[in-house]
Design an enzyme around this catalytic site. Structure first.
Site, short mmCIF file in Angstrom:
data_model
loop_
_atom_site.label_atom_id
_atom_site.label_comp_id
_atom_site.label_asym_id
_atom_site.label_seq_id
_atom_site.Cartn_x
_atom_site.Cartn_y
_atom_site.Cartn_z
N HIS A 113 0.82 -1.22 0.00
CA HIS A 113 0.00 0.00 0.00
C HIS A 113 0.85 1.27 0.00
O HIS A 113 0.34 2.36 -0.25
CB HIS A 113 -0.93 0.03 1.21
CG HIS A 113 -1.92 -1.09 1.24
ND1 HIS A 113 -2.75 -1.36 0.19
CD2 HIS A 113 -2.20 -2.01 2.19
CE1 HIS A 113 -3.51 -2.42 0.48
NE2 HIS A 113 -3.19 -2.83 1.69
N ASP B 142 -2.80 -10.45 -2.33
CA ASP B 142 -3.27 -9.97 -1.03
C ASP B 142 -4.72 -9.53 -1.21
O ASP B 142 -5.12 -9.09 -2.29
CB ASP B 142 -2.40 -8.79 -0.60
CG ASP B 142 -2.76 -8.24 0.77
OD1 ASP B 142 -2.03 -8.54 1.74
OD2 ASP B 142 -3.77 -7.50 0.87
N HIS C 168 -6.23 -7.04 -0.33
CA HIS C 168 -6.41 -5.61 -0.59
C HIS C 168 -5.69 -5.19 -1.86
O HIS C 168 -4.68 -5.80 -2.24
CB HIS C 168 -5.88 -4.80 0.60
CG HIS C 168 -6.50 -5.20 1.91
ND1 HIS C 168 -5.84 -6.00 2.82
CD2 HIS C 168 -7.73 -4.95 2.41
CE1 HIS C 168 -6.65 -6.21 3.87
NE2 HIS C 168 -7.80 -5.59 3.65
N ASP D 12 -4.46 -12.81 3.79
CA ASP D 12 -5.71 -12.19 4.24
C ASP D 12 -6.83 -12.44 3.22
O ASP D 12 -7.97 -12.04 3.45
CB ASP D 12 -5.54 -10.70 4.55
CG ASP D 12 -4.77 -9.95 3.50
OD1 ASP D 12 -4.46 -10.52 2.43
OD2 ASP D 12 -4.48 -8.75 3.73
ZN LIG Z 1 -3.97 -7.04 2.77
#
Ligand SMILES: [Zn+2]
Length: 506
Positions: free
Chosen positions: A170, A206, A208, A298
């Site tokens: 991120h 991932d 996200h 995740d």
């Molecule tokens: Zn993540």
């Protein structure tokens, strides 16, 4: 746990190591070089209500921040003591140097982090705490990932895994976000480019959106960034990116960012579909000479931070598919970088499964201790209908598709007119017959939810490649609602992505 335990799981077979029938050692390139440094355990984002850092005052028990060191301790120990251990060579990581960080991040941003560390730390953005010890850990995560990439670049091994925290995907050139300070994978990609690689693909699984990595290479046609993620959208000022299919890159980079947002509950089969239908063709078209797999557990069925329901089986298949691509296109050169994954025990198992896949092991070494997901076969869909054509028919079809407003209207009309059977309270089984003059009828089946009354079949979504391959694929594009937690919902999203993907190829 959903529903009743799966009887096939028997006596918790996941606790049993299944490696006895397999070779315990391997040679040559069939090893994973794991890079790690203990100093990364010193990053402590604190306690609170989940990742907020907040103590509301009325809870007796607060929890550790999800990005705590325990999760990585288990990843470390499963690789050291689990059945994969004979396949692993261990290497000690090192801190990144500031000039190295400037290959991806701006000096102003790095100065901010250094200043925050000097002042004893602070919350940089929501959920992202730079405390005492965090900066040194972040430098180790970045430097360790650079070492893992360098190991490949120097020809010392084909597959490296950078087991690092704090995570990085991120982190944008000028912005921390989502527990991330430095973009470990992005730095490694830049190192590969600076070392002579012409093109690098990043596949991020991932849960996200890998927004930081995408932004770092958003204007570049040397890096194809692909992210499969929960359809979470923007989550505030530190994460303005939507992760939607229309974030395609800019300038030279237009078409080199492929976002594959997936609805909750996508599951093993959904991910396999997305890998086969989207990721593999895109990577093959791109022809990279270095592969980077960015992993987060995740996206597992039990993660507190995700809703995607992957199990070890799904991770294993992803690892296998990526390895196959790396072998085919990149001379086997594959860097794997750790990101999220917050369920303290299952994340380790899913990591193990991913690496089993990356090693292309013929049988699982470790079975799944807890996976049970009641996939309903009734929801499985064959939504692509392929018709075979002669060459002149294809030509006529292509012309028809390219020129015909009428076709578009006709498709729309038929699609709206043929709702045949209602299923499962909220589903319609829709059969569409496309009667293209002078060619032939094509049947198309799809299951739509009740929000699909304005469904439009977009004639633009007939890709040239599909025509050349002598197949005709029609995709839905339009008003599907995305609220149902199972696989059929996946289709709306994936068809949208396919549509975009084919545009990339034009
Ligand atoms: Zn993540």
């Amino acid at each position: 746990m959903w529903g009743s335990p799966n009887p096939s799981m028997g006596a918790r077979a996941g606790l049993v190591c299944l490696s006895s029938s397999l070779p315990t050692t391997t040679t040559g390139d069939d090893r994973i070089h794991v890079f790690w440094h203990d100093g990364m355990l010193n990053h402590d984002p604190g306690t609170g209500v989940f990742d907020s850092g907040i103590d509301p005052g009325f809870l007796d028990v607060l929890e550790n921040h999800p990005e705590n060191s325990d999760r990585v301790k288990n990843m470390l120990s499963i690789l050291k003591k689990g059945p994969l251990s004979p396949f692993i060579s261990w290497h000690t990581g090192r801190p990144a140097l500031i000039p190295e960080l400037l290959t991806f991040h701006t000096s102003g941003y790095i100065d901010e982090l250094v200043e925050a560390d000097r002042n004893g730390g602070k919350m940089i953005c929501a959920g992202t705490f730079l405390n005492s010890g965090s900066w040194d850990a972040a430098l180790l995560a970045a430097g360790t990932t650079l070492s893992a990439m360098k190991h490949i670049l120097d020809g010392h091994g084909k597959i490296s895994y950078s087991l690092v925290r704090p995570p990085g995907h991120h982190a944008q050139p000028t912005q921390a976000d989502g527990y991330c300070f430095l973009n470990n994978a992005g730095l490694a990609v830049q190192l590969a480019l600076d070392s002579g690689c012409k093109s690098v693909v990043v596949v991020d699984i991932d849960v996200h959106y890998g927004n930081g990595t995408a932004e770092g290479f958003y204007h570049s046609d040397k890096v194809l960034t692909i992210s499969l993620h929960m359809n979470h959208g923007s989550w505030g000022p530190s994460h303005p990116h939507s992760g939607n299919v229309d974030e395609l890159g800019d300038g030279d980079g237009f078409g080199y960012n492929l976002n594959i947002p997936l609805p909750n509950g996508t599951g093993d089969r959904g991910y396999e579909f997305a890998m086969t239908e989207l990721v593999v063709p895109a990577v093959q078209k791109f022809q990279p000479d270095m592969m980077v797999l960015v992993i987060g557990q995740d996206s597992s069925a039990f993660d507190p931070n995700g809703r995607q329901c992957l199990t070890m089986k799904g991770y294993r298949e992803i690892g296998r598919k990526i390895r196959t691509l790396a072998d085919k296109l990149c001379d086997g050169r594959l860097l794997i970088v750790q990101e999220g994954g917050y369920q303290v025990t299952y994340s380790a198992y899913c990591l193990h499964a991913t690496l089993e896949g990356a090693l292309n092991l013929p049988l699982p070494l470790l079975s799944d201790p807890i996976a049970y997901y009641p996939e309903d076969e009734a929801f499985s869909i064959e939504f692509r209908t392929k018709g075979k054509f002669k060459e002149e028919e294809l030509q006529a079809l292509q012309e028809e598709v390219e020129t015909s407003e009428q076709l578009h209207v006709m498709m729309e009309t038929i699609a709206q007119g043929e709702v045949k059977e209602k299923k499962k309270n909220m589903l319609y089984n829709l059969t569409v017959e496309l009667d293209i003059p002078g060619i032939q009828k094509i049947s198309l089946n799809a299951i739509l939810d009740t929000g699909a009354t304005t469904c439009v079949v977009d004639s633009e979504s007939v890709p040239t490649e599909a025509l050349e391959a002598n197949t005709y694929t029609v995709e839905f594009n339009g008003s599907f609602t995305k609220h149902i937690l199972n696989e059929h919902n996946f289709i709306s999203c994936i068809s949208e992505s396919l549509h975009r993907d084919m545009r990339l190829c034009n």
